[in-house]
Design an enzyme around this catalytic site. Structure first.
Site, PDB file in Angstrom:
ATOM      1  N   ASN A   1      -6.644  62.703  81.472  1.00  0.00           N
ATOM      2  CA  ASN A   1      -6.070  63.273  82.703  1.00  0.00           C
ATOM      3  C   ASN A   1      -7.064  63.115  83.858  1.00  0.00           C
ATOM      4  O   ASN A   1      -6.679  63.093  85.021  1.00  0.00           O
ATOM      5  CB  ASN A   1      -5.693  64.759  82.510  1.00  0.00           C
ATOM      6  CG  ASN A   1      -6.804  65.602  81.882  1.00  0.00           C
ATOM      7  OD1 ASN A   1      -7.789  65.074  81.382  1.00  0.00           O
ATOM      8  ND2 ASN A   1      -6.630  66.911  81.898  1.00  0.00           N
TER       9      ASN A   1
ATOM     10  N   LYS B   1     -16.833  63.926  91.629  1.00  0.00           N
ATOM     11  CA  LYS B   1     -17.850  64.031  90.569  1.00  0.00           C
ATOM     12  C   LYS B   1     -18.264  62.651  90.073  1.00  0.00           C
ATOM     13  O   LYS B   1     -19.416  62.434  89.723  1.00  0.00           O
ATOM     14  CB  LYS B   1     -17.300  64.845  89.380  1.00  0.00           C
ATOM     15  CG  LYS B   1     -17.021  66.290  89.722  1.00  0.00           C
ATOM     16  CD  LYS B   1     -16.482  67.057  88.523  1.00  0.00           C
ATOM     17  CE  LYS B   1     -15.089  66.640  88.101  1.00  0.00           C
ATOM     18  NZ  LYS B   1     -14.040  66.861  89.077  1.00  0.00           N
ATOM     19  N   GLY B   2     -17.304  61.718  90.030  1.00  0.00           N
ATOM     20  CA  GLY B   2     -17.592  60.375  89.512  1.00  0.00           C
ATOM     21  C   GLY B   2     -18.754  59.753  90.258  1.00  0.00           C
ATOM     22  O   GLY B   2     -19.704  59.253  89.651  1.00  0.00           O
ATOM     23  N   LYS B   3     -18.708  59.799  91.580  1.00  0.00           N
ATOM     24  CA  LYS B   3     -19.785  59.201  92.378  1.00  0.00           C
ATOM     25  C   LYS B   3     -21.110  59.927  92.121  1.00  0.00           C
ATOM     26  O   LYS B   3     -22.161  59.287  91.981  1.00  0.00           O
ATOM     27  CB  LYS B   3     -19.442  59.263  93.878  1.00  0.00           C
ATOM     28  CG  LYS B   3     -20.662  58.927  94.708  1.00  0.00           C
ATOM     29  CD  LYS B   3     -20.483  58.839  96.178  1.00  0.00           C
ATOM     30  CE  LYS B   3     -21.872  58.857  96.825  1.00  0.00           C
ATOM     31  NZ  LYS B   3     -21.892  58.528  98.222  1.00  0.00           N
TER      32      LYS B   3
ATOM     33  N   GLY C   1      -9.792  61.354  86.365  1.00  0.00           N
ATOM     34  CA  GLY C   1      -9.902  60.032  86.986  1.00  0.00           C
ATOM     35  C   GLY C   1     -11.172  60.025  87.808  1.00  0.00           C
ATOM     36  O   GLY C   1     -11.198  60.523  88.922  1.00  0.00           O
ATOM     37  N   HIS C   2     -12.249  59.525  87.235  1.00  0.00           N
ATOM     38  CA  HIS C   2     -13.536  59.537  87.930  1.00  0.00           C
ATOM     39  C   HIS C   2     -13.759  58.177  88.590  1.00  0.00           C
ATOM     40  O   HIS C   2     -13.956  57.179  87.911  1.00  0.00           O
ATOM     41  CB  HIS C   2     -14.656  59.900  86.957  1.00  0.00           C
ATOM     42  CG  HIS C   2     -14.564  61.319  86.471  1.00  0.00           C
ATOM     43  ND1 HIS C   2     -15.280  61.808  85.420  1.00  0.00           N
ATOM     44  CD2 HIS C   2     -13.816  62.350  86.927  1.00  0.00           C
ATOM     45  CE1 HIS C   2     -14.987  63.093  85.249  1.00  0.00           C
ATOM     46  NE2 HIS C   2     -14.092  63.440  86.151  1.00  0.00           N
TER      47      HIS C   2
ATOM     48  N   GLY D   1      -1.705  58.649  90.914  1.00  0.00           N
ATOM     49  CA  GLY D   1      -1.310  58.139  92.229  1.00  0.00           C
ATOM     50  C   GLY D   1      -0.565  59.170  93.081  1.00  0.00           C
ATOM     51  O   GLY D   1      -0.146  58.864  94.204  1.00  0.00           O
TER      52      GLY D   1
ATOM     53  N   ASP E   1     -11.097  66.480  91.498  1.00  0.00           N
ATOM     54  CA  ASP E   1     -11.128  65.404  92.499  1.00  0.00           C
ATOM     55  C   ASP E   1     -12.173  65.646  93.589  1.00  0.00           C
ATOM     56  O   ASP E   1     -11.992  65.228  94.736  1.00  0.00           O
ATOM     57  CB  ASP E   1      -9.743  65.216  93.163  1.00  0.00           C
ATOM     58  CG  ASP E   1      -8.646  65.044  92.137  1.00  0.00           C
ATOM     59  OD1 ASP E   1      -8.886  64.334  91.149  1.00  0.00           O
ATOM     60  OD2 ASP E   1      -7.556  65.609  92.326  1.00  0.00           O
TER      61      ASP E   1
ATOM     62  N   GLN F   1     -12.067  67.689  85.798  1.00  0.00           N
ATOM     63  CA  GLN F   1     -11.265  68.663  86.556  1.00  0.00           C
ATOM     64  C   GLN F   1     -12.199  69.599  87.339  1.00  0.00           C
ATOM     65  O   GLN F   1     -13.288  69.168  87.692  1.00  0.00           O
ATOM     66  CB  GLN F   1     -10.309  69.440  85.630  1.00  0.00           C
ATOM     67  CG  GLN F   1      -9.177  68.589  85.057  1.00  0.00           C
ATOM     68  CD  GLN F   1      -9.542  67.851  83.798  1.00  0.00           C
ATOM     69  OE1 GLN F   1     -10.139  68.409  82.905  1.00  0.00           O
ATOM     70  NE2 GLN F   1      -9.182  66.587  83.720  1.00  0.00           N
TER      71      GLN F   1
ATOM     72  N   ARG G   1      -2.273  64.088  97.082  1.00  0.00           N
ATOM     73  CA  ARG G   1      -2.904  65.394  96.873  1.00  0.00           C
ATOM     74  C   ARG G   1      -2.574  66.327  98.023  1.00  0.00           C
ATOM     75  O   ARG G   1      -2.463  65.870  99.166  1.00  0.00           O
ATOM     76  CB  ARG G   1      -4.417  65.240  96.762  1.00  0.00           C
ATOM     77  CG  ARG G   1      -4.832  64.437  95.561  1.00  0.00           C
ATOM     78  CD  ARG G   1      -6.352  64.297  95.479  1.00  0.00           C
ATOM     79  NE  ARG G   1      -6.715  63.389  94.398  1.00  0.00           N
ATOM     80  CZ  ARG G   1      -7.688  62.488  94.462  1.00  0.00           C
ATOM     81  NH1 ARG G   1      -8.424  62.379  95.551  1.00  0.00           N
ATOM     82  NH2 ARG G   1      -7.942  61.703  93.441  1.00  0.00           N
TER      83      ARG G   1
ATOM     84  N   ARG H   1      -4.183  75.163  65.023  1.00  0.00           N
ATOM     85  CA  ARG H   1      -4.775  74.706  63.751  1.00  0.00           C
ATOM     86  C   ARG H   1      -3.912  73.697  62.993  1.00  0.00           C
ATOM     87  O   ARG H   1      -3.862  73.694  61.783  1.00  0.00           O
ATOM     88  CB  ARG H   1      -5.125  75.912  62.870  1.00  0.00           C
ATOM     89  CG  ARG H   1      -6.278  76.682  63.459  1.00  0.00           C
ATOM     90  CD  ARG H   1      -6.401  78.049  62.930  1.00  0.00           C
ATOM     91  NE  ARG H   1      -5.270  78.866  63.326  1.00  0.00           N
ATOM     92  CZ  ARG H   1      -5.188  80.175  63.121  1.00  0.00           C
ATOM     93  NH1 ARG H   1      -6.173  80.790  62.510  1.00  0.00           N
ATOM     94  NH2 ARG H   1      -4.149  80.853  63.517  1.00  0.00           N
TER      95      ARG H   1
ATOM     96  N   THR I   1      -0.422  65.904  84.384  1.00  0.00           N
ATOM     97  CA  THR I   1      -0.588  64.455  84.502  1.00  0.00           C
ATOM     98  C   THR I   1       0.283  63.715  83.474  1.00  0.00           C
ATOM     99  O   THR I   1       0.209  62.489  83.390  1.00  0.00           O
ATOM    100  CB  THR I   1      -2.070  64.071  84.288  1.00  0.00           C
ATOM    101  OG1 THR I   1      -2.465  64.559  83.003  1.00  0.00           O
ATOM    102  CG2 THR I   1      -2.976  64.664  85.350  1.00  0.00           C
TER     103      THR I   1
ATOM    104  N   ALA J   1      -6.266  59.754  91.247  1.00  0.00           N
ATOM    105  CA  ALA J   1      -6.874  58.567  90.635  1.00  0.00           C
ATOM    106  C   ALA J   1      -6.190  58.222  89.309  1.00  0.00           C
ATOM    107  O   ALA J   1      -6.227  57.081  88.867  1.00  0.00           O
ATOM    108  CB  ALA J   1      -8.369  58.792  90.416  1.00  0.00           C
TER     109      ALA J   1
HETATM  110  P1  IMP Z   1      -2.890  68.467  82.682  1.00  0.00           P
HETATM  111  O1  IMP Z   1      -4.372  68.536  82.580  1.00  0.00           O
HETATM  112  O2  IMP Z   1      -2.343  67.067  82.650  1.00  0.00           O
HETATM  113  O3  IMP Z   1      -2.206  69.369  81.678  1.00  0.00           O
HETATM  114  O4  IMP Z   1      -2.468  69.047  84.119  1.00  0.00           O
HETATM  115  C1  IMP Z   1      -2.642  70.414  84.464  1.00  0.00           C
HETATM  116  C2  IMP Z   1      -3.027  70.568  85.926  1.00  0.00           C
HETATM  117  O5  IMP Z   1      -4.326  70.058  86.121  1.00  0.00           O
HETATM  118  C3  IMP Z   1      -2.121  69.802  86.894  1.00  0.00           C
HETATM  119  O6  IMP Z   1      -2.044  70.546  88.104  1.00  0.00           O
HETATM  120  C4  IMP Z   1      -2.884  68.521  87.135  1.00  0.00           C
HETATM  121  O7  IMP Z   1      -2.565  67.936  88.381  1.00  0.00           O
HETATM  122  C5  IMP Z   1      -4.308  69.057  87.132  1.00  0.00           C
HETATM  123  N1  IMP Z   1      -5.295  68.039  86.760  1.00  0.00           N
HETATM  124  C6  IMP Z   1      -5.553  67.558  85.528  1.00  0.00           C
HETATM  125  N2  IMP Z   1      -6.546  66.663  85.570  1.00  0.00           N
HETATM  126  C7  IMP Z   1      -6.929  66.585  86.854  1.00  0.00           C
HETATM  127  C8  IMP Z   1      -7.965  65.851  87.520  1.00  0.00           C
HETATM  128  O8  IMP Z   1      -8.730  65.097  86.930  1.00  0.00           O
HETATM  129  N3  IMP Z   1      -8.060  66.062  88.860  1.00  0.00           N
HETATM  130  C9  IMP Z   1      -7.260  66.925  89.531  1.00  0.00           C
HETATM  131  N4  IMP Z   1      -6.294  67.634  88.947  1.00  0.00           N
HETATM  132  C10 IMP Z   1      -6.139  67.468  87.608  1.00  0.00           C
END
Ligand code: IMP
Length: 430
Positions: A37, A15-17, A39-40, A297, A12, A219, A300, A142, A128, A294
């Site tokens: 997972n 990076k998207g911007k 959200g850009h 919801g 978060d 991430q 953070r 595998r 997520t 993103a």
């Molecule tokens: P997962 O990737 O859904 O397995 O979540 C594992 C951890 O990574 C959790 O703490 C999520 O909140 C965090 N996480 C996953 N994707 C994002 C992202 O895009 N931004 C911020 N945290 C993320």
């Protein structure tokens, strides 16, 4: 010149911007890990787009967008995203490229994600709930199903049947039926077929033609399965090495690495956050920075800038430069704290500890810097920033060990400072 854009904190970072901003200088944008997972968020022409799976480059006409073998693809989420883009007049057409080796996220992965979290009780990761971890578990175990498997009806049916039965045993019900799932997947396969290819070959040919590639990390470094705050991490390599394994490109293909860091720190989900704030200051950062997930919801967790974690990201990823985002969120604060080191018992640590048992005993050592009252929002030239804001950026450069090439002062593309003489400028001109 091919540049990787990597999150230097816990995701978060904005990076998207940054990816969106740099995209016109590239021909290909490639995602190499994670899934929906991510959200850009990109604000373009007054519309706020949140991209989860498709590289942010899709918002620019003519740019080809790659989903690499290291990404886990939920076909339902993919088509939903394609349809949402179409509603805004953005067609993916032949601009999308998907690796035949990318693993699929199927409905049972989502069930298992929820089950795993429930079993962990107080120690839950706070995922997520998108099925990311279980899909990568199947890959490493595998027994995963890959995009390329969607075109072989007989073996697909066999794989799905086995995996669904295993899921039903684990979840303890037989609610999921494998036959309708196979039919659903075969139909998805037919829709995906024109985009599916060997991504390693696609990228090698693009590079041979002299095209420029941006590797879009999802991430952040501290969520990396190996280098993050394990086990409170995601299940892929979000650090720069993931670009090679997740796309089939050699290390030398990555000729520049840009880290993206927020001017403070946030994290969503469980796990340590050394500079975490509570009370009114946390609220202030959350509300001003609109710090809500993103994808999910969720609010953070917010804290001061942690130079120890960013220095660690500089080392692990070999960052050449930083893009510092959301500087404007700090506007109006009388003073700003920055963590320069950790105190763990009698020891002062300047290197980020790899073990969260150590990390959880660490207390941040802070340096206090003066804030600024004049707004930075929307400023586009470094010299126009208040003197204290300039000093803040310069101090973060010193502490983090790399220059800040870009400062973001708002969510619009134009709300950006490109530092003169920065390596980022040379990448874009080359
Ligand atoms: P997962 O990737 O859904 O397995 O979540 C594992 C951890 O990574 C959790 O703490 C999520 O909140 C965090 N996480 C996953 N994707 C994002 C992202 O895009 N931004 C911020 N945290 C993320």
């Amino acid at each position: 010149m091919n540049v990787a854009v990597i999150g230097a904190q816990w995701g978060d970072e904005g990076k998207g911007k940054i990816v969106d901003l740099l995209t016109p200088h590239f021909q290909v944008v490639a995602r190499y890990q994670g899934g929906h997972n991510a959200g850009h968020t990109v604000l373009a022409g007054g519309t706020r787009f949140v991209l989860h799976l498709i590289p942010s480059g899709i918002l620019h006409p003519g740019i080809r967008c790659v989903i690499g073998n290291g990404v886990v693809v939920d076909p339902d989420a993919l088509f939903q995203e394609i349809e949402t883009l179409a509603e805004y007049g953005i067609e993916v057409d032949d601009r999308l490229v998907i690796s035949d080796k990318a693993h699929l996220i199927l409905p049972y992965h989502r069930d298992l994600d929820l089950l795993n979290e429930a079993r962990r009780g107080d120690r839950k990761i706070g995922t997520t709930s998108r099925g990311i971890g279980p899909a990568y578990e199947d890959k490493v175990g595998r027994r995963g199903i890959r995009v390329g498997d969607l075109f072989e009806a007989t073996s697909l049916a066999e794989q799905v049947r086995e995996n669904v039965h295993a899921r039903n045993r684990l979840v303890g019900d037989s609610a999921l039926e494998w036959r309708p799932l196979v039919e659903h997947l075969l139909a998805h396969g037919e829709r995906m077929r024109p985009w599916v290819t060997d991504v390693s070959v696609f990228l090698a040919e693009a590079m041979k033609r002299g095209e420029r590639i941006m590797f879009e990390g999802a991430q952040g470094t501290l969520l990396d399965i190996d280098h993050g705050t394990y086990p409170y991490v995601t299940s892929s390599n979000s650090t720069v090495g993931g670009a090679c394994t997740g796309l089939g490109v050699p290390p030398r293909a990555v000729t520049g690495v840009l880290g993206v860091a927020k001017a403070y720190t946030t994290r969503v989900g469980g796990g340590p956050l050394p500079t975490e704030l509570t009370g009114p200051m946390a609220e202030r950062l959350r509300e001003t920075g609109q710090e809500y997930g993103a994808s999910t919801g969720r609010p953070r967790r917010c804290g001061w800038y942690d130079a120890v974690t960013v220095r660690y990201s500089v080392r692990v990823n070999g960052l050449d430069s930083l893009a510092l985002t959301k500087l404007d969120v700090l506007d109006g604060l009388p003073q700003i704290l920055v963590c320069t080191a950790y105190k763990c018992g009698d020891q002062v640590l300047t290197e980020f500890p790899g073990d969260i048992r150590v990390l959880s005993t660490c207390r941040p050592i802070y340096e206090t810097l003066p804030g600024w009252s004049r707004p930075t929002r929307g400023i586009r030239r470094f010299e126009e920033l208040p003197a204290e804001a300039q000093a803040y950026v310069r101090r973060l450069e010193e502490l983090s060990g790399v220059p800040v090439g870009i400062v973001s002062t708002g969510s619009e593309r134009e709300d950006t400072v490109f530092r003169e003489g920065s390596i980022v400028g040379s990448w874009l001109e080359a």
